[in-house]
Design a protein around this motif. Sequence first.
Motif, PDB file in Angstrom:
ATOM      1  N   PHE A  93       0.761  -1.295   0.035  1.00  0.00           N
ATOM      2  CA  PHE A  93       0.023  -0.032  -0.011  1.00  0.00           C
ATOM      3  C   PHE A  93       0.830   1.376  -0.055  1.00  0.00           C
ATOM      4  N   VAL A  94       1.773   1.270   0.848  1.00  0.00           N
ATOM      5  CA  VAL A  94       2.734   2.519   1.010  1.00  0.00           C
ATOM      6  C   VAL A  94       3.433   2.815  -0.450  1.00  0.00           C
ATOM      7  N   ALA A  95       3.919   1.304  -1.074  1.00  0.00           N
ATOM      8  CA  ALA A  95       4.707   1.634  -2.341  1.00  0.00           C
ATOM      9  C   ALA A  95       3.679   2.215  -3.518  1.00  0.00           C
ATOM     10  N   ALA A  96       2.393   1.901  -3.167  1.00  0.00           N
ATOM     11  CA  ALA A  96       1.302   2.110  -4.348  1.00  0.00           C
ATOM     12  C   ALA A  96       1.000   3.688  -3.934  1.00  0.00           C
ATOM     13  N   LEU A  97       0.949   3.932  -2.863  1.00  0.00           N
ATOM     14  CA  LEU A  97       0.787   5.510  -2.642  1.00  0.00           C
ATOM     15  C   LEU A  97       1.939   6.209  -3.235  1.00  0.00           C
ATOM     16  N   GLY A  98       3.199   5.763  -2.875  1.00  0.00           N
ATOM     17  CA  GLY A  98       4.240   6.613  -3.439  1.00  0.00           C
ATOM     18  C   GLY A  98       4.410   6.620  -4.870  1.00  0.00           C
ATOM     19  N   LEU A 118       6.790   9.580   2.688  1.00  0.00           N
ATOM     20  CA  LEU A 118       6.206   9.948   1.413  1.00  0.00           C
ATOM     21  C   LEU A 118       5.694  11.421   1.426  1.00  0.00           C
ATOM     22  N   ARG A 119       5.679  11.815   0.426  1.00  0.00           N
ATOM     23  CA  ARG A 119       5.080  13.482   0.286  1.00  0.00           C
ATOM     24  C   ARG A 119       4.156  13.690  -0.751  1.00  0.00           C
ATOM     25  N   PRO A 120       3.256  14.566  -0.292  1.00  0.00           N
ATOM     26  CA  PRO A 120       2.352  15.085  -1.293  1.00  0.00           C
ATOM     27  C   PRO A 120       2.754  15.569  -2.558  1.00  0.00           C
ATOM     28  N   ASP A 121       2.357  15.541  -3.646  1.00  0.00           N
ATOM     29  CA  ASP A 121       2.962  16.070  -5.031  1.00  0.00           C
ATOM     30  C   ASP A 121       2.177  17.490  -5.184  1.00  0.00           C
ATOM     31  N   ARG A 122       1.113  17.649  -4.646  1.00  0.00           N
ATOM     32  CA  ARG A 122       0.418  19.063  -4.483  1.00  0.00           C
ATOM     33  C   ARG A 122      -0.219  19.267  -3.203  1.00  0.00           C
ATOM     34  N   VAL A 123      -0.488  20.470  -2.951  1.00  0.00           N
ATOM     35  CA  VAL A 123      -1.189  20.770  -1.689  1.00  0.00           C
ATOM     36  C   VAL A 123      -2.561  21.668  -2.377  1.00  0.00           C
TER      37      VAL A 123
END
Length: 276
Positions: A93-98, A118-123
């Motif tokens: 799940f973490v890998a898919a989120l990444g 992980l980090r968001p790509d956009r806020v």
Amino acid sequence: MTPDEMPLTGRRIALPESRELDLFADMLTKRGAEVVRCPLVSIHDAPDPQPVLAWMRELIANPFDQLILLTGEGLRRMLALAARQGGSLHDEFVAALGATPKLTRGPKPGAALRKAGLRPDRVAVAPTTEGVIETLKGQNLNGLRIGVQLYGTDPNRRLVDFLTDAGASVSTVAPYIYADDVEDAQVDQLIDTLLAIDVDAIAFTSATQVRRLLQIARRREQGEPALLAALAQIKVAAVGPVVADELRARGIQVDLMPESSFFMKPLVRELVKVLG
């Protein structure tokens, strides 16, 4: 620092926070405040975990083109649910989120992502549904598969309709529910305290707290107007724009709110600035 030197000495502050009540209260008491605690709502995992697990496995097997995370609470609960399943689900799940482009509604889902490495790509331009929509406007969403992690069980028709009208296919997940945390009698005690103007401030950290407080007030003999009149004489603090908008929509003035970072620590700083 002696008690007399603490900036909030002599101040009473009501806290309806549930999730992080002890942390919030501790930050205020260390600054000399007396805290009136009354958690109004609690949060529980979704009663049936199977739809949540199915959504997570969908993300793993066929990653979305975009993922919208509306709350940190939802992401934390999905990560915890995955961990409880054992095996490799959590790591997958973490890998898919990444690997999935992620848009967060505000700082809290971003913080939950960072705890998972992980980090968001956009806020979103603002930590609201309208802020998410504004961020996505002008982007070609036609034919995209978009996952949306909801705020509680609110289906957020405004956001989902915007996405589907733009041609996207939307898959939503609701990892948690809100439930009443205390008996009405305890909420009544808080309302009595507010009506007596026996606190200097009340600090709201979720829109659900506002709705719950007014719901109980409407059942009382004095009704909602008496509570609104009392709140007009008390400093009302909001942790961020979503809570502030809820308060204003209910006719309650917002006296203080952090300017940019919508967390408890900046809220405490604002309370010190106004009441200290």
